[in-house]
Enzyme design. Structure first.
Site, PDB file in Angstrom:
ATOM      1  N   GLY A 192      28.159  25.543 103.668  1.00 13.89           N
ATOM      2  CA  GLY A 192      26.805  25.899 103.258  1.00 13.89           C
ATOM      3  C   GLY A 192      26.551  27.395 103.235  1.00 13.89           C
ATOM      4  N   ARG A 193      27.599  28.182 103.205  1.00 17.59           N
ATOM      5  CA  ARG A 193      27.503  29.642 103.213  1.00 17.59           C
ATOM      6  C   ARG A 193      26.861  30.180 104.497  1.00 17.59           C
ATOM      7  NH1 ARG A 193      30.789  28.685 100.014  1.00 17.59           N
ATOM      8  NH2 ARG A 193      31.050  29.541  97.933  1.00 17.59           N
ATOM      9  N   LEU A 194      26.796  29.376 105.536  1.00 17.47           N
ATOM     10  CA  LEU A 194      26.292  29.837 106.835  1.00 17.47           C
ATOM     11  C   LEU A 194      27.488  30.294 107.669  1.00 17.47           C
ATOM     12  CD1 LEU A 194      23.536  27.155 107.543  1.00 17.47           C
ATOM     13  CD2 LEU A 194      23.266  29.508 106.717  1.00 17.47           C
TER      14      LEU A 194
END
Length: 215
Positions: A192-194
């Site tokens: 999630g691009r986290l």
């Protein structure tokens, strides 16, 4: 083509990274990650982007090879008269970036730059393959030339000049640099691009503040 670029994405999910898990010194943490990159058989894990800044504040970057981790910093070698050499003469600071996609990892380094001693530079120069030694003598790095034939002619001239020498002397315009970090960041890809981002900020010699950054 633009639509194809917009659709290119990868889900990062191999590992995690937390402040409690990293070494207290960023050089130690880098060595750990570098060893893992080497064992993963990544092609040229020592390849790094080197970014410098001109006297007028214009940045430029290129790929170079890490050739040592010593004196609390990162070592590379080049022609002092090259574009990067001229940049470092007026602005002795640089940024390095390692990206190991197979491990979903990135390391960013910002630091001050000093030249290595002539003795250290010569010792490394003379450990290189002979053709690399010749190449350092031949190339007026970063300057315009009319054709490759000029380089080939210079190769013949240098080979003739040093035909009786197995090891060549180091050219005066060639040598090593040490990038001593002030800031280092370790990036681990996450879903999630986290992503996990752990940053080291130097407070004083050998003392680092470690903190998590938002992705």
């Amino acid at each position: 083509m633009d639509q194809h670029l917009e659709e290119m994405r990868r889900r990062y999910s191999l590992q995690t990274l937390d402040v409690k898990d990293v070494a207290r010194n960023p050089i130690d943490q880098f060595r750990k990650w570098f060893d893992e990159a080497t064992k993963s058989e990544i092609i040229e894990p020592n390849a790094m982007t080197l970014a410098t800044v001109t006297e007028k504040g214009i940045p430029s970057s290129r790929m170079v090879l890490l050739k040592g981790i010593e004196q609390g910093g990162f070592v590379f070698y080049t022609n002092y008269q090259s574009e990067k050499g001229k940049d470092l003469e007026v602005n002795p600071v640089a940024a390095l970036n390692f990206f190991w996609g197979e491990l979903e990892r990135q390391v960013r380094i910002t630091g001050s730059v000093t030249t290595l001693s002539e003795g250290v530079s010569e010792a490394y120069f003379q450990s290189r393959p002979r053709e690399s030694q010749i190449g350092a003598w031949v190339s007026p790095q970063s300057t315009p030339i009319k054709s490759r034939a000029i380089l080939e002619e210079r190769i013949k001239a240098i080979e003739t000049r040093f035909k009786d020498q197995k090891v060549l002397p180091k050219p005066k315009q060639w040598g090593g640099y040490l990038v001593k970090p002030m800031i280092m960041e370790f990036w681990q890809g996450r879903p999630g691009r986290l992503h996990d981002r752990i940053q080291y900020l130097q407070k004083s010699e050998g003392v680092w503040d470690i903190r998590r950054l938002a992705p």
